[in-house]
Write an enzyme that holds these catalytic residues in place. Sequence first.
Site, mmCIF file in Angstrom:
data_model
loop_
_atom_site.group_PDB
_atom_site.id
_atom_site.type_symbol
_atom_site.label_atom_id
_atom_site.label_comp_id
_atom_site.label_asym_id
_atom_site.label_seq_id
_atom_site.Cartn_x
_atom_site.Cartn_y
_atom_site.Cartn_z
ATOM 1 N N CYS A 1 30.381 45.131 54.163
ATOM 2 C CA CYS A 1 29.971 45.424 52.780
ATOM 3 C C CYS A 1 29.029 44.344 52.257
ATOM 4 C CB CYS A 1 31.182 45.593 51.875
ATOM 5 S SG CYS A 1 32.339 44.230 51.958
ATOM 6 N N HIS B 1 31.711 40.652 56.826
ATOM 7 C CA HIS B 1 32.080 41.842 56.064
ATOM 8 C C HIS B 1 30.881 42.785 56.041
ATOM 9 C CE1 HIS B 1 35.699 40.049 53.873
ATOM 10 N NE2 HIS B 1 35.313 39.148 54.757
ATOM 11 N N CYS C 1 37.616 46.327 54.668
ATOM 12 C CA CYS C 1 37.599 45.804 53.296
ATOM 13 C C CYS C 1 38.179 46.843 52.347
ATOM 14 C CB CYS C 1 36.158 45.457 52.921
ATOM 15 S SG CYS C 1 35.862 45.482 51.154
ATOM 16 N N GLU C 2 39.150 46.418 51.538
ATOM 17 C CA GLU C 2 39.800 47.389 50.647
ATOM 18 C C GLU C 2 38.956 47.726 49.430
ATOM 19 O OE1 GLU C 2 43.530 45.651 49.476
ATOM 20 O OE2 GLU C 2 42.683 44.657 47.729
ATOM 21 N N HIS C 3 37.892 46.977 49.210
ATOM 22 C CA HIS C 3 37.028 47.275 48.067
ATOM 23 C C HIS C 3 35.955 48.299 48.397
ATOM 24 C CE1 HIS C 3 38.255 42.965 46.969
ATOM 25 N NE2 HIS C 3 39.007 43.802 46.295
ATOM 26 N N HIS C 4 35.580 48.369 49.672
ATOM 27 C CA HIS C 4 34.503 49.293 50.064
ATOM 28 C C HIS C 4 34.858 50.197 51.233
ATOM 29 C CE1 HIS C 4 32.486 45.748 48.230
ATOM 30 N NE2 HIS C 4 31.784 46.686 47.637
ATOM 31 N N GLN D 1 40.306 39.419 52.889
ATOM 32 C CA GLN D 1 40.474 38.425 53.956
ATOM 33 C C GLN D 1 41.505 37.344 53.610
ATOM 34 O OE1 GLN D 1 36.815 37.113 55.803
ATOM 35 N NE2 GLN D 1 37.743 35.179 56.430
HETATM 36 ZN ZN LIG Z 1 33.868 44.991 50.536
#
Ligand SMILES: [Zn+2]
Length: 234
Positions: free
Chosen positions: A193, A191, A122-125, A163
């Site tokens: 996260c 995910h 995941c590019e956010h976490h 995703q």
């Molecule tokens: Zn994430």
Amino acid sequence: MNGTKIADLQEKESLVSLFEEMGDEHVLSSLETPMRADAFDMSDEEKIDKIQEYFKAIMETMGLDLTDDSLRGTPYRVAKMYVQEIFSGLDPKNKPKVALFDNKYQYDQMLIEKNILVQSTCEHHFLPIYGRCHVAYISNGKVIGLSKINRIVQYFSKRPQVQERLTMQILNELKRELHTEDVAVYIDAKHMCVSSRGIKDTSSSTVTSGYSGKFETEQRRKEFLSSIHDRLEM
Ligand SMILES: [Zn+2]
């Protein structure tokens, strides 16, 4: 921290978990992975050296003692893993070469490859995304080696991802390689996260899909979905 900042933070947090769970409904910033213009000015070796330094600083900032034998090699291992393994799909030089074959049997129905392993990040976490991808296409006179579909899925998975973008990048690449619009991609993934932090939901998964050409008709879509149905009931 004042009240406004906390409210801002909470709003941001809930937005992020919303993004994670919104499936294919939300609009992305870009279908292309956002890359810097100088992304490949450095060699892989130089990148590993730099990341190693930065990761060492992160660990030390957290208070970890890097003179400990168990931790000493971690910055190097993480840097090497980032560049050569889990983010190797950022570099176009690692894109799989695809050979096409003539469709000798004149098979004109959909070909489905189910349960392709998806292991992404995941590019956010920067936490793992893991699940299964199902792909279908209708040959336009050419067919692709089945393992190449797995390799294309792997290549785009080995990037910091969202995703929805992963789904569309696989779809577009297959359309391009197979010279056909008739492609479907379906990803069901968990995910970390979502399961190990934030909402801590270990049972939910996110489903995204992309359909083009003949798969935009309800009948083809139904045929595709019913043949992957055994996985959907998991
Ligand atoms: Zn994430």
